[in-house]
Each structure stands twice: as C-alpha cells, then as structure tokens.
Design an enzyme around this catalytic site. Structure first.
Site, PDB file in Angstrom:
ATOM      1  N   SER A  32      -2.163  31.683   3.095  1.00 56.09           N
ATOM      2  CA  SER A  32      -3.272  30.874   3.602  1.00 56.09           C
ATOM      3  C   SER A  32      -4.534  31.717   3.591  1.00 56.09           C
ATOM      4  O   SER A  32      -4.480  32.937   3.820  1.00 56.09           O
ATOM      5  CB  SER A  32      -2.989  30.414   5.035  1.00 56.09           C
ATOM      6  OG  SER A  32      -4.148  29.853   5.628  1.00 56.09           O
TER       7      SER A  32
ATOM      8  N   TYR B 158      -0.323  33.269  13.619  1.00 52.86           N
ATOM      9  CA  TYR B 158      -0.251  32.654  12.296  1.00 52.86           C
ATOM     10  C   TYR B 158      -1.112  33.405  11.283  1.00 52.86           C
ATOM     11  O   TYR B 158      -0.643  33.766  10.191  1.00 52.86           O
ATOM     12  CB  TYR B 158      -0.689  31.192  12.362  1.00 52.86           C
ATOM     13  CG  TYR B 158      -0.631  30.501  11.009  1.00 52.86           C
ATOM     14  CD1 TYR B 158       0.581  30.065  10.497  1.00 52.86           C
ATOM     15  CD2 TYR B 158      -1.787  30.316  10.245  1.00 52.86           C
ATOM     16  CE1 TYR B 158       0.651  29.457   9.251  1.00 52.86           C
ATOM     17  CE2 TYR B 158      -1.716  29.704   9.004  1.00 52.86           C
ATOM     18  CZ  TYR B 158      -0.501  29.275   8.508  1.00 52.86           C
ATOM     19  OH  TYR B 158      -0.435  28.683   7.273  1.00 52.86           O
TER      20      TYR B 158
END
Length: 235
Positions: free
Chosen positions: A133, A160
C-alpha cells in the site's frame, strides 16, 4: 501451463486477480483460510481450492506440500492476504495489537514465501507479487502533501502502515537475494473492499490492475520495485 497461488483469494482483490489470471490461462490455486469459502470461490472461478492460513506454520507447510505434489512447481506467488488489524492509534497502540497486524501482513508473507521458495525455484520464470500500500511509503509519510496524485488522502495508522513499510523492505531483500526471480511490491490504491468497509473510491477491477500486470511480467520485467497503476511509488 502457468501455476499461480494467490493468498486470500476468496474475495476482494485476491478473487478479482484470480478471475483475470485464470482468464489469461493460469492454473490458479485459490488460497483461503476458510476451506468452505475457498472451495466456493474456486468452483465459481474455475480455480483450485487450497486451504491456507498464512498465520499458521502447519497450514502453510501442508499447502506447499499439496501444490508440490499436484503441480511440481510454482510460477507466480501473489501474497495478497492482509488485514487492517488493531493498533493503529499511535497514542494508544500496544505491542500486542501491532503484533496481531504484523502476524498476517508481514510474518504471513514471509512464512508463505519461505515455504514456497523451493517450488518457485523449480519454475523457469518465477514471479512474486507482494500486495502492499502507498500508506507504507516512507517517502509519502514524510510529506503526504507532495504526493496527492498517488495518495489523495493520507491516513495515519501505526500498525497497518508500518506493516506495509516492512513488507516493502522484505520485497527489496528477497529481490536482492533472488536475482533470477521477478519480485515486486504493488499498491492497488484505495479500493472498495471488505478490508476498508467498501469506502475506497476505486472498484475492485481497478485495484486489481497493477496486481495482474505484475503477475504477468516475464523474465525481462522489473524486480525489486514498488509500483502502482500509474507507475513507481516512492519507497
């Protein structure tokens, strides 16, 4: 025949990637933690079900043994399975919460890659795609206002984001030590999936584009990079 394994392939980006690679002629193993859901997705797509919990050593070993016995090698590995997880508030996050996220997003990818490396080494043109990401980009995190074309809105999330940064470094290290393989990280962008409560502005088809593109590269393709749909993403 190109043999491909996608983790977390019973839904979302993994399922769409499987759909398109099967259409491209790949034999795709549908890796899924839930055996029933994996079998349903495989039946729908025309893939092969593979029970695979990437957080469990025994499950991963058994999956590698099954693919080895049935196919003899693995040409493409897509480490797609991931979670948002707890521990994203930098003020309140505990080590245990962060570890929960890392168990899937970091250790899970290493666990699967390590187990399947012998089968990848048996391929004539092995490829690994790690689904990362742009939230894991240190360059973007340092100055998100400079990178709005890549990441229009920056979301601070300790567990994350740092797990994806770790996955990026893992990608770079595997690429350096396995020069005969094409190993890259990809950023699908903010895609509407179960992972984010379907809040992303992109469709699953749009998000899967870069995963599919990098899964289809040949031996002359790039390696050790981080790519989004519009090109390289800052590390």
């Amino acid at each position: 025949m190109t043999i491909t394994l996608i983790t977390g392939a019973n839904r979302g980006l993994g399922k769409e990637t499987a759909r398109r690679l099967i259409a491209a002629g790949h034999t795709v193993y549908i890796g899924a933690r839930d055996k029933r859901l994996g079998e349903e997705a495989a039946a729908e797509l025309g893939g092969r079900p593979l029970a695979l919990d990437i957080t469990d050593d025994a499950s991963v070993r058994a999956a590698a043994e099954q693919v080895g016995a049935e196919a003899g090698c693995l040409d493409v590995l897509v480490n797609n399975a991931g979670i948002i997880g707890p521990g994203n508030d930098a003020h309140d996050a505990t080590a245990e919460q962060v570890r929960t996220t890392y168990e899937t997003n970091v250790f899970g990818a290493v666990r699967v890659t390590h187990a399947f490396l012998p089968l990848l080494e048996a391929s004539e043109s092995p490829v690994i795609v790690n689904v990362s990401s742009s939230l894991g980009s240190l360059g973007i995190a340092a100055a998100p206002e400079r990178h709005t074309s890549i990441l229009p809105v920056y979301y601070p999330a300790l567990a994350y984001n740092s797990s994806k940064a770790a996955l990026n470094m893992i990608t770079a290290q595997y690429a350096r030590t396995h020069p005969k393989m094409r190993i890259n990280a990809v950023d699908p962008g903010h895609t509407a999936t179960d992972l984010n409560g379907h809040t992303g502005p992109q469709t699953v088809a749009e998000g899967a584009d870069i995963i599919v593109r990098m899964a289809l590269i040949g031996p002359d393709g790039p390696t050790g990079g981080f790519f989004g749909n519009d090109g390289p993403v800052p590390w």
